[in-house]
Design a protein around this motif. Sequence first.
Motif, PDB file in Angstrom:
ATOM      1  N   LEU A 135       0.962  -1.039   0.358  1.00 24.69           N
ATOM      2  CA  LEU A 135       0.077  -0.072  -0.149  1.00 24.69           C
ATOM      3  C   LEU A 135       0.657   0.880   0.019  1.00 24.69           C
ATOM      4  O   LEU A 135       0.489   2.060  -0.596  1.00 24.69           O
ATOM      5  CB  LEU A 135      -0.581  -0.087   1.537  1.00 24.69           C
ATOM      6  N   LYS A 136       1.933   1.730   0.996  1.00 20.80           N
ATOM      7  CA  LYS A 136       3.160   2.410   1.204  1.00 20.80           C
ATOM      8  C   LYS A 136       3.374   2.546  -0.787  1.00 20.80           C
ATOM      9  O   LYS A 136       3.641   3.874  -0.844  1.00 20.80           O
ATOM     10  CB  LYS A 136       4.150   1.924   1.896  1.00 20.80           C
ATOM     11  N   ASN A 137       3.712   1.630  -1.131  1.00 23.54           N
ATOM     12  CA  ASN A 137       4.929   1.826  -2.109  1.00 23.54           C
ATOM     13  C   ASN A 137       3.622   1.859  -3.401  1.00 23.54           C
ATOM     14  O   ASN A 137       3.860   2.753  -4.247  1.00 23.54           O
ATOM     15  CB  ASN A 137       5.309   0.049  -2.515  1.00 23.54           C
ATOM     16  N   ARG A 138       2.627   1.596  -3.455  1.00 24.51           N
ATOM     17  CA  ARG A 138       1.744   1.865  -4.353  1.00 24.51           C
ATOM     18  C   ARG A 138       1.119   3.151  -4.450  1.00 24.51           C
ATOM     19  O   ARG A 138       0.744   3.828  -5.470  1.00 24.51           O
ATOM     20  CB  ARG A 138      -0.043   1.334  -4.738  1.00 24.51           C
ATOM     21  N   CYS A 268      -6.728 -10.999 -10.223  1.00 25.18           N
ATOM     22  CA  CYS A 268      -6.124 -12.012  -9.938  1.00 25.18           C
ATOM     23  C   CYS A 268      -5.452 -10.932 -11.860  1.00 25.18           C
ATOM     24  O   CYS A 268      -4.223 -11.762 -11.923  1.00 25.18           O
ATOM     25  CB  CYS A 268      -6.971 -13.317 -10.817  1.00 25.18           C
ATOM     26  N   ASN A 269      -5.748 -10.152 -12.140  1.00 26.59           N
ATOM     27  CA  ASN A 269      -5.240  -9.358 -13.216  1.00 26.59           C
ATOM     28  C   ASN A 269      -4.085  -8.744 -12.475  1.00 26.59           C
ATOM     29  O   ASN A 269      -3.750  -7.946 -12.112  1.00 26.59           O
ATOM     30  CB  ASN A 269      -6.016  -8.611 -13.824  1.00 26.59           C
ATOM     31  N   LEU A 270      -2.362  -8.201 -13.791  1.00 34.42           N
ATOM     32  CA  LEU A 270      -2.298  -7.607 -13.180  1.00 34.42           C
ATOM     33  C   LEU A 270      -2.194  -6.568 -13.736  1.00 34.42           C
ATOM     34  O   LEU A 270      -2.793  -5.628 -14.534  1.00 34.42           O
ATOM     35  CB  LEU A 270      -0.316  -8.053 -14.544  1.00 34.42           C
ATOM     36  N   SER A 271      -1.570  -5.413 -12.549  1.00 34.59           N
ATOM     37  CA  SER A 271      -2.158  -3.830 -13.454  1.00 34.59           C
ATOM     38  C   SER A 271      -0.170  -3.396 -13.820  1.00 34.59           C
ATOM     39  O   SER A 271       1.029  -3.305 -13.430  1.00 34.59           O
ATOM     40  CB  SER A 271      -1.803  -3.028 -12.294  1.00 34.59           C
ATOM     41  N   PRO A 272      -0.189  -3.137 -14.602  1.00 36.12           N
ATOM     42  CA  PRO A 272       1.198  -2.811 -15.923  1.00 36.12           C
ATOM     43  C   PRO A 272       1.699  -1.091 -14.900  1.00 36.12           C
ATOM     44  O   PRO A 272       2.776  -1.365 -14.657  1.00 36.12           O
ATOM     45  CB  PRO A 272       0.569  -1.912 -16.824  1.00 36.12           C
ATOM     46  N   ASN A 273       1.202  -0.712 -13.824  1.00 35.86           N
ATOM     47  CA  ASN A 273       1.886   0.264 -12.880  1.00 35.86           C
ATOM     48  C   ASN A 273       2.304  -0.474 -11.625  1.00 35.86           C
ATOM     49  O   ASN A 273       3.640  -0.300 -11.518  1.00 35.86           O
ATOM     50  CB  ASN A 273       0.726   0.846 -12.223  1.00 35.86           C
ATOM     51  N   PHE A 274       2.018  -1.378 -11.251  1.00 37.09           N
ATOM     52  CA  PHE A 274       2.416  -1.582 -10.001  1.00 37.09           C
ATOM     53  C   PHE A 274       3.639  -3.482 -10.287  1.00 37.09           C
ATOM     54  O   PHE A 274       3.769  -3.562  -9.801  1.00 37.09           O
ATOM     55  CB  PHE A 274       0.806  -2.555  -9.241  1.00 37.09           C
ATOM     56  N   LYS A 275       3.135  -3.462 -11.831  1.00 35.84           N
ATOM     57  CA  LYS A 275       4.034  -3.981 -12.035  1.00 35.84           C
ATOM     58  C   LYS A 275       5.784  -3.620 -12.434  1.00 35.84           C
ATOM     59  O   LYS A 275       6.553  -4.311 -12.311  1.00 35.84           O
ATOM     60  CB  LYS A 275       3.194  -5.254 -13.404  1.00 35.84           C
ATOM     61  N   ALA A 290       1.752  -8.179  -8.155  1.00 32.80           N
ATOM     62  CA  ALA A 290       2.038  -6.670  -8.672  1.00 32.80           C
ATOM     63  C   ALA A 290      -0.057  -6.366  -8.875  1.00 32.80           C
ATOM     64  O   ALA A 290       0.173  -5.993 -10.282  1.00 32.80           O
ATOM     65  CB  ALA A 290       2.734  -7.191  -9.749  1.00 32.80           C
ATOM     66  N   ASN A 291      -0.903  -7.506  -8.498  1.00 32.98           N
ATOM     67  CA  ASN A 291      -2.293  -7.532  -9.337  1.00 32.98           C
ATOM     68  C   ASN A 291      -2.653  -6.066  -8.994  1.00 32.98           C
ATOM     69  O   ASN A 291      -2.563  -5.279  -8.318  1.00 32.98           O
ATOM     70  CB  ASN A 291      -2.921  -8.528  -8.770  1.00 32.98           C
ATOM     71  N   ILE A 292      -3.776  -5.807 -10.041  1.00 31.63           N
ATOM     72  CA  ILE A 292      -4.696  -4.371  -8.653  1.00 31.63           C
ATOM     73  C   ILE A 292      -5.229  -4.459  -7.852  1.00 31.63           C
ATOM     74  O   ILE A 292      -4.796  -3.750  -7.023  1.00 31.63           O
ATOM     75  CB  ILE A 292      -5.878  -4.524 -10.653  1.00 31.63           C
ATOM     76  N   LEU A 293      -5.504  -5.710  -7.524  1.00 32.01           N
ATOM     77  CA  LEU A 293      -5.752  -5.310  -5.464  1.00 32.01           C
ATOM     78  C   LEU A 293      -4.808  -6.243  -5.359  1.00 32.01           C
ATOM     79  O   LEU A 293      -4.521  -8.037  -5.954  1.00 32.01           O
ATOM     80  CB  LEU A 293      -6.732  -5.972  -5.360  1.00 32.01           C
ATOM     81  N   GLN A 294      -3.922  -6.139  -3.903  1.00 35.58           N
ATOM     82  CA  GLN A 294      -2.902  -7.320  -3.608  1.00 35.58           C
ATOM     83  C   GLN A 294      -4.311  -8.529  -2.734  1.00 35.58           C
ATOM     84  O   GLN A 294      -3.510  -9.389  -2.974  1.00 35.58           O
ATOM     85  CB  GLN A 294      -2.373  -6.513  -2.573  1.00 35.58           C
TER      86      GLN A 294
END
Length: 521
Positions: A135-138, A268-275, A290-294
């Motif tokens: 959460l901190k890093n996102r 289940c789906n990756l977020s490009p930003n979090f990846k 690195a998913n949309i929701l951890q």
Amino acid sequence: MFPDISKIISLLKENPEIINNIKRGIERETLRITTKGSISKNIHPKELGQPLTHKWITTDFAESLLEFITPANNNIKYNLAFLKDLHRYTALNLKNERMWPLSIPCFIKNNDSIKIAQYGSSNLGRFKTIYREGLKNRYGALMQLISGIHYNFSLPVEFWKIKQFSNNIIYKKEEISENYLHLIRNYYRFGWIISYLFGASPMIWKSFIKNKNIKKYFYKEKDFFYYFPYATSLRISDFGYTNNFQKKLNIKFNNLDNYISSVKKALCNLSPNFKKLGIKKNDKYIQLNANILQIENELYTQIRPKQTIKHNELQLQALLKRGIEYIEVRTLDINPFSSIGINETQASFIELFLVWCALADEPKIENKELNYYNQNWNRIILEGKKPKQIININNKQKPLITVCKQLINNLIDIAKIFDISYNTDIYQSTCFKIIEMIKDPRLTYSSLILNEILEKGINKFGLELSEKYFKQLTKEPYEVITKKQFEIAKIKSIKKQLKIEKNENKTFEEYLNIYSSRLNS
């Protein structure tokens, strides 16, 4: 504008005892601060027990961010007294610290002073800490310190049967879930009234606003905070506790299967930003994935469907197996004029409003309606008190004050049943107080708070209240929990965490794999 619920109201009048079986629980977040008004750098006090396993007192994002949890109960007064006892016990064990009384945190000069919550060496403890690291890093650590009240609310099966004019002996989980989703959709449609009345964060620290172009729209004060004169709750705006990526999910709450599949997709789906962040840095986890929701808790919505979790299952699995058990209202700011962050007027209004949401018709939400609802929420939280403010109802522009008055008139009939059921007058009294607030926006919480803050500044106002409440709480006797019960709860939390750590037999990577496999089950 509003559907006719008179027939159902008549049935409830004949069966007021049903109201007695409503259950509610309260969760309150509050930041530990020093006596000088800065964030505490100390770890969670050992005198309070272990936050991983304590049933009433835990931590949220940071070591210094306390969270109090009351059990579900069928009486508002009991819940508020329970919550106050948790505050009393904590105050007595804080030594040279205080509890911050606002949703917006105290002034934090250096983000390094924010310590992520720690939960011990077990896989579960590490999982919770790494989630917070993510959460901190996102989104940044500052955002995670914005505090609120969560109000958990459940209606008995008998209530749903009356609503459906049903005499079924067995009322299935699918039918109950459908009714709760109906309530949730109405909350999306009209829930902004809670922020209008009780929003308590018309201001925000300068450090929260990253976009320089947006800053020019704010009024600013010399001690580094900005505000909107007509705002109600910047806490739930795009400047506060929000996630713009999640808006694209378009969760509509039209049926439980679709809700579960939408959330599962985000899990289940990756977020490009979090990846781009990566999972590890220097061999240390910086997020769970690195998913949309951890995890499910990362979904920031105004209201959530909930089911009690059993045997390490996920919330989505619990909902799928047993349906919706209760709902969690998440839009209530901390009330700084109460030592526990919420008062009886707020609690009773929320309950009347939620019952109305359950009774009033609400069709399925499509994208067009969802956009209207989101626009209404944004309008209220940013400029709800603006003179002659309008609101979009059924794709028609209506004066806000007219809509609010009509809604309260609907609630008065429900309040009469509540007062009969509980042998009180607090519910009707609440409606009359709310009518006065609607007539005069200067009586809304955000107006009262802004006046204080413009006069004193955020930190001085907050520190004065925290000291006042500390003195009150430490002098008051417990009402519903005994000192012995607090001691037993503390010892149990310590023993339970030790047991979890002692019985750990998997690596953390194995633990994460098991979590991922449950998502796909």
